[in-house]
Design a protein around this motif. Sequence first.
Motif, PDB file in Angstrom:
ATOM      1  N   LYS A 192      30.404  50.657  60.567  1.00  0.00           N
ATOM      2  CA  LYS A 192      29.535  49.463  60.543  1.00  0.00           C
ATOM      3  C   LYS A 192      29.138  49.138  59.120  1.00  0.00           C
ATOM      4  O   LYS A 192      29.095  47.975  58.710  1.00  0.00           O
ATOM      5  CB  LYS A 192      28.295  49.726  61.391  1.00  0.00           C
ATOM      6  N   LEU A 193      28.858  50.206  58.368  1.00  0.00           N
ATOM      7  CA  LEU A 193      28.444  50.028  56.972  1.00  0.00           C
ATOM      8  C   LEU A 193      29.553  49.338  56.202  1.00  0.00           C
ATOM      9  O   LEU A 193      29.309  48.413  55.422  1.00  0.00           O
ATOM     10  CB  LEU A 193      28.146  51.400  56.372  1.00  0.00           C
ATOM     11  N   CYS A 194      30.804  49.765  56.458  1.00  0.00           N
ATOM     12  CA  CYS A 194      31.949  49.173  55.759  1.00  0.00           C
ATOM     13  C   CYS A 194      32.034  47.692  56.047  1.00  0.00           C
ATOM     14  O   CYS A 194      32.228  46.877  55.153  1.00  0.00           O
ATOM     15  CB  CYS A 194      33.241  49.851  56.203  1.00  0.00           C
ATOM     16  N   LYS A 195      31.851  47.344  57.331  1.00  0.00           N
ATOM     17  CA  LYS A 195      31.935  45.924  57.702  1.00  0.00           C
ATOM     18  C   LYS A 195      30.868  45.137  56.973  1.00  0.00           C
ATOM     19  O   LYS A 195      31.093  44.035  56.473  1.00  0.00           O
ATOM     20  CB  LYS A 195      31.762  45.793  59.212  1.00  0.00           C
ATOM     21  N   LYS A 196      29.669  45.735  56.894  1.00  0.00           N
ATOM     22  CA  LYS A 196      28.572  45.055  56.204  1.00  0.00           C
ATOM     23  C   LYS A 196      28.929  44.830  54.742  1.00  0.00           C
ATOM     24  O   LYS A 196      28.709  43.753  54.187  1.00  0.00           O
ATOM     25  CB  LYS A 196      27.300  45.892  56.315  1.00  0.00           C
ATOM     26  N   ILE A 197      29.504  45.878  54.120  1.00  0.00           N
ATOM     27  CA  ILE A 197      29.849  45.757  52.706  1.00  0.00           C
ATOM     28  C   ILE A 197      30.906  44.680  52.515  1.00  0.00           C
ATOM     29  O   ILE A 197      30.828  43.847  51.611  1.00  0.00           O
ATOM     30  CB  ILE A 197      30.348  47.111  52.163  1.00  0.00           C
ATOM     31  N   TYR A 198      31.885  44.674  53.433  1.00  0.00           N
ATOM     32  CA  TYR A 198      32.957  43.670  53.329  1.00  0.00           C
ATOM     33  C   TYR A 198      32.396  42.257  53.412  1.00  0.00           C
ATOM     34  O   TYR A 198      32.710  41.384  52.609  1.00  0.00           O
ATOM     35  CB  TYR A 198      33.987  43.872  54.459  1.00  0.00           C
ATOM     36  N   SER A 199      31.506  42.041  54.422  1.00  0.00           N
ATOM     37  CA  SER A 199      30.987  40.687  54.594  1.00  0.00           C
ATOM     38  C   SER A 199      30.122  40.307  53.411  1.00  0.00           C
ATOM     39  O   SER A 199      30.128  39.154  52.962  1.00  0.00           O
ATOM     40  CB  SER A 199      30.227  40.577  55.915  1.00  0.00           C
ATOM     41  N   LEU A 200      29.410  41.284  52.871  1.00  0.00           N
ATOM     42  CA  LEU A 200      28.577  41.000  51.688  1.00  0.00           C
ATOM     43  C   LEU A 200      29.453  40.554  50.533  1.00  0.00           C
ATOM     44  O   LEU A 200      29.169  39.544  49.869  1.00  0.00           O
ATOM     45  CB  LEU A 200      27.804  42.258  51.301  1.00  0.00           C
ATOM     46  N   LEU A 201      30.556  41.276  50.324  1.00  0.00           N
ATOM     47  CA  LEU A 201      31.475  40.929  49.232  1.00  0.00           C
ATOM     48  C   LEU A 201      32.059  39.543  49.446  1.00  0.00           C
ATOM     49  O   LEU A 201      32.166  38.742  48.511  1.00  0.00           O
ATOM     50  CB  LEU A 201      32.616  41.949  49.160  1.00  0.00           C
ATOM     51  N   PHE A 202      32.418  39.257  50.694  1.00  0.00           N
ATOM     52  CA  PHE A 202      33.005  37.961  51.024  1.00  0.00           C
ATOM     53  C   PHE A 202      32.024  36.846  50.688  1.00  0.00           C
ATOM     54  O   PHE A 202      32.362  35.855  50.040  1.00  0.00           O
ATOM     55  CB  PHE A 202      33.359  37.943  52.508  1.00  0.00           C
ATOM     56  N   LEU A 203      30.765  37.054  51.098  1.00  0.00           N
ATOM     57  CA  LEU A 203      29.747  36.035  50.818  1.00  0.00           C
ATOM     58  C   LEU A 203      29.533  35.882  49.320  1.00  0.00           C
ATOM     59  O   LEU A 203      29.371  34.765  48.815  1.00  0.00           O
ATOM     60  CB  LEU A 203      28.432  36.415  51.505  1.00  0.00           C
ATOM     61  N   LEU A 204      29.550  36.997  48.616  1.00  0.00           N
ATOM     62  CA  LEU A 204      29.385  36.944  47.152  1.00  0.00           C
ATOM     63  C   LEU A 204      30.490  36.114  46.525  1.00  0.00           C
ATOM     64  O   LEU A 204      30.240  35.243  45.690  1.00  0.00           O
ATOM     65  CB  LEU A 204      29.430  38.357  46.577  1.00  0.00           C
ATOM     66  N   ALA A 205      31.740  36.372  46.971  1.00  0.00           N
ATOM     67  CA  ALA A 205      32.877  35.630  46.432  1.00  0.00           C
ATOM     68  C   ALA A 205      32.722  34.148  46.722  1.00  0.00           C
ATOM     69  O   ALA A 205      32.952  33.291  45.862  1.00  0.00           O
ATOM     70  CB  ALA A 205      34.172  36.152  47.041  1.00  0.00           C
ATOM     71  N   LEU A 206      32.271  33.842  47.958  1.00  0.00           N
ATOM     72  CA  LEU A 206      32.048  32.445  48.337  1.00  0.00           C
ATOM     73  C   LEU A 206      31.022  31.798  47.419  1.00  0.00           C
ATOM     74  O   LEU A 206      31.225  30.690  46.922  1.00  0.00           O
ATOM     75  CB  LEU A 206      31.532  32.379  49.774  1.00  0.00           C
ATOM     76  N   SER A 207      29.923  32.510  47.187  1.00  0.00           N
ATOM     77  CA  SER A 207      28.843  31.930  46.392  1.00  0.00           C
ATOM     78  C   SER A 207      29.322  31.632  44.981  1.00  0.00           C
ATOM     79  O   SER A 207      28.933  30.632  44.382  1.00  0.00           O
ATOM     80  CB  SER A 207      27.634  32.855  46.365  1.00  0.00           C
ATOM     81  N   ILE A 208      30.229  32.476  44.457  1.00  0.00           N
ATOM     82  CA  ILE A 208      30.741  32.222  43.106  1.00  0.00           C
ATOM     83  C   ILE A 208      31.534  30.920  43.075  1.00  0.00           C
ATOM     84  O   ILE A 208      31.341  30.083  42.205  1.00  0.00           O
ATOM     85  CB  ILE A 208      31.617  33.401  42.625  1.00  0.00           C
ATOM     86  N   THR A 209      32.395  30.718  44.085  1.00  0.00           N
ATOM     87  CA  THR A 209      33.203  29.493  44.090  1.00  0.00           C
ATOM     88  C   THR A 209      32.317  28.272  44.271  1.00  0.00           C
ATOM     89  O   THR A 209      32.540  27.239  43.650  1.00  0.00           O
ATOM     90  CB  THR A 209      34.256  29.538  45.215  1.00  0.00           C
ATOM     91  N   VAL A 210      31.305  28.396  45.127  1.00  0.00           N
ATOM     92  CA  VAL A 210      30.407  27.262  45.356  1.00  0.00           C
ATOM     93  C   VAL A 210      29.696  26.907  44.065  1.00  0.00           C
ATOM     94  O   VAL A 210      29.587  25.733  43.690  1.00  0.00           O
ATOM     95  CB  VAL A 210      29.408  27.598  46.481  1.00  0.00           C
TER      96      VAL A 210
END
Lengths: 241, 74
Positions: free
Chosen positions: B2-20
Amino acid sequence: MTDEKNYMQKAWWKIASVLLLIYTFTCGLLLDVPHLPALQETIRNLYFHVCMWFCMMVLFIISVINSIRFLRSFDLKYDVYARQYAVVGIVFGILGYATGAIWMSYTWADPNNPAFQSFSAVAREPKLIGAAIALLIYFAYLILRDSITDMDKRARISAVYNIFAFAMLFPTIWIVPRLLPSLHPGGESGNPALDTRDIDGRMRLVFYPAVIGWTLLGVWISTLKIRLKILKEKKMMHETL
Amino acid sequence: MKLCKKIYSLLFLLALSITVLGQGENQTVQMADLMRSNGRIYVVVAVMLTILTGLILYLVRLDRKISRLEKEIK
């Protein structure tokens, strides 16, 4: 394997590897480097291309040590160790070769000549030929190993071959390239990247951590492969019993 | 896991925020922000660090899986 945790299950050196690699990737790209003609910013490849070869060398050394341990004890565990360290060493060697190919095509190749003509000059590099021979010898190690079905015989023959392969590493990548004129650093003038007169202090600040980080990463991948292989063997033993 | 999934989604959101962030910049005046300075080398750093974190997370997951298997077989 015994119940106590051995170094493969410990986390601290894996964390160290990750931290050192993050440091390499950020500081390696951002810190100031000496401005040299032809090389320019590609000098930063020192933190990546050269580290591949260092990592390969360390993994091959561990591999040959395990081969010797196997021949002394005939414990098949060491055979698994030797094989997996050699495989990951080969992977890092191929990466070193590929990155070197990219690097040289923008620094050694003559921009005024067609690519094919500069290739004929570049392909004569003793260091390239030597590294290719060394890697081919290690490919032969894998082929030899996997073509023998009997477990004990395979372990013994490949351990002996591994020692020969390791002995061949020295003429092919350390001695012969130093005796011949070469474009590659360290041709006739000692140790590139390790000589303190050869490498800038600012670069040593990143280079040494980079070597350690990449090497630990290679060891990490190898230990994963070893643990998986040992699990597989255990499972097979359970099934046959 | 579960922790891994959380980390993955956090990274994904971070990447999104950079592009935005990058898109917002285009409409307004070009500012000398971090990601656009020095010939945009920081973009390269971000890309390489993303690849590195991806690979490392993959290795960590493999390590955990193998550890679990080792416990099961013991």
